[in-house]
Design a protein around this motif. Structure first.
Motif, PDB file in Angstrom:
ATOM      1  N   ARG A  92       0.835  -1.214   0.000  1.00 45.35           N
ATOM      2  CA  ARG A  92       0.000   0.000   0.000  1.00 45.35           C
ATOM      3  C   ARG A  92       0.861   1.252   0.000  1.00 45.35           C
ATOM      4  O   ARG A  92       0.631   2.193  -0.765  1.00 45.35           O
ATOM      5  N   LEU A 155      -3.567  -3.569  -4.030  1.00 41.96           N
ATOM      6  CA  LEU A 155      -4.753  -3.677  -3.181  1.00 41.96           C
ATOM      7  C   LEU A 155      -5.921  -3.055  -3.937  1.00 41.96           C
ATOM      8  O   LEU A 155      -6.150  -1.856  -3.869  1.00 41.96           O
ATOM      9  N   GLN A 156      -6.636  -3.846  -4.677  1.00 45.72           N
ATOM     10  CA  GLN A 156      -7.653  -3.344  -5.600  1.00 45.72           C
ATOM     11  C   GLN A 156      -8.775  -2.560  -4.919  1.00 45.72           C
ATOM     12  O   GLN A 156      -9.471  -1.789  -5.550  1.00 45.72           O
ATOM     13  N   ASN A 157      -8.946  -2.766  -3.615  1.00 49.43           N
ATOM     14  CA  ASN A 157     -10.048  -2.100  -2.914  1.00 49.43           C
ATOM     15  C   ASN A 157      -9.605  -0.823  -2.203  1.00 49.43           C
ATOM     16  O   ASN A 157     -10.312  -0.299  -1.354  1.00 49.43           O
ATOM     17  N   ASN A 158      -8.417  -0.330  -2.519  1.00 49.65           N
ATOM     18  CA  ASN A 158      -7.880   0.816  -1.789  1.00 49.65           C
ATOM     19  C   ASN A 158      -7.280   1.815  -2.767  1.00 49.65           C
ATOM     20  O   ASN A 158      -6.165   1.653  -3.223  1.00 49.65           O
ATOM     21  N   ILE A 161      -7.276   1.995  -9.184  1.00 43.98           N
ATOM     22  CA  ILE A 161      -6.921   0.634  -9.607  1.00 43.98           C
ATOM     23  C   ILE A 161      -5.523   0.598 -10.201  1.00 43.98           C
ATOM     24  O   ILE A 161      -4.776  -0.351 -10.015  1.00 43.98           O
TER      25      ILE A 161
END
Length: 200
Positions: A92, A155-158, A161
């Motif tokens: 991240r 981290l595709q959800n943060n 993309i």
């Protein structure tokens, strides 16, 4: 002033902080101590913190809106983006390193003179490849892989993309020492650290 001049000032700051026994204990301390140092080194420039891009007449979309340190006068504008991760979260934080580069690239494309993306770490897992992952996002910071092109968010959800870096940059880590303590009763300890400065 050039972006290279600014980079030299930032590099000098790390030596200065060590000599002057300045504690760098989080990202805000790094931001403010560096800003104070730059005010002394660049007396003809304004050095301001957390300036919104709107202040500079930028109303188009950028990756972020707040510039960590803005150094500017009537004719020139520089952005400094800082990272000082202290709680692992390697993929991240590495993606955020890339985000800083994209942000400064965008600012440069729409009127800034340039800028520097700076990261300081004392957790060597950010910058060493020995026994650690070196593919994907890790390769840019552990293995000197050029930071360029489309870079996917691990981290595709943060956050976004993916990011697109138009230039090509390398994270070349330089050694330094920083002063730390865990609480007010502890002695101040000198800790080995590393930093990079990417000129944009």
């Amino acid at each position: 002033m050039t972006t290279q001049d600014l980079s030299i000032y930032i590099s000098d700051f790390f030596s200065y902080a060590d000599r002057q026994k300045i504690e760098l204990y989080n990202e805000y301390s790094l931001q403010h101590e560096l800003g104070i140092f730059l005010r002394n080194q660049c007396p003809n420039y304004s050095v301001q913190f957390e300036r919104n891009t709107n202040f500079f007449g930028i109303n188009t979309a950028t990756v972020k809106q707040e510039i960590d340190i803005a150094v500017f006068d009537k004719n020139e504008k520089f952005a400094i983006e800082l990272k000082f991760p202290r709680n692992r979260a390697y993929p991240r934080r590495m993606f955020q390193f890339v985000e800083d580069i994209c942000f400064i690239e965008r600012l440069k494309n729409i009127g800034f003179t340039g800028g520097c993306a700076v990261s300081l770490v004392y957790d060597m897992n950010f910058c060493t490849k020995q026994g650690l992952k070196t593919k994907g996002i890790y390769g840019y910071f552990r293995n000197k892989k050029p930071i360029t092109g489309v870079i996917n968010n691990p981290l595709q959800n943060n956050g976004p993309i993916q990011l697109v870096v138009n230039g090509s940059y390398k994270a070349i880590w330089s050694p330094t020492d920083i002063l730390l303590r865990n609480n007010v009763a502890d002695p101040i300890t000198s800790v080995p650290a590393k930093y990079y400065i990417i000129e944009i």
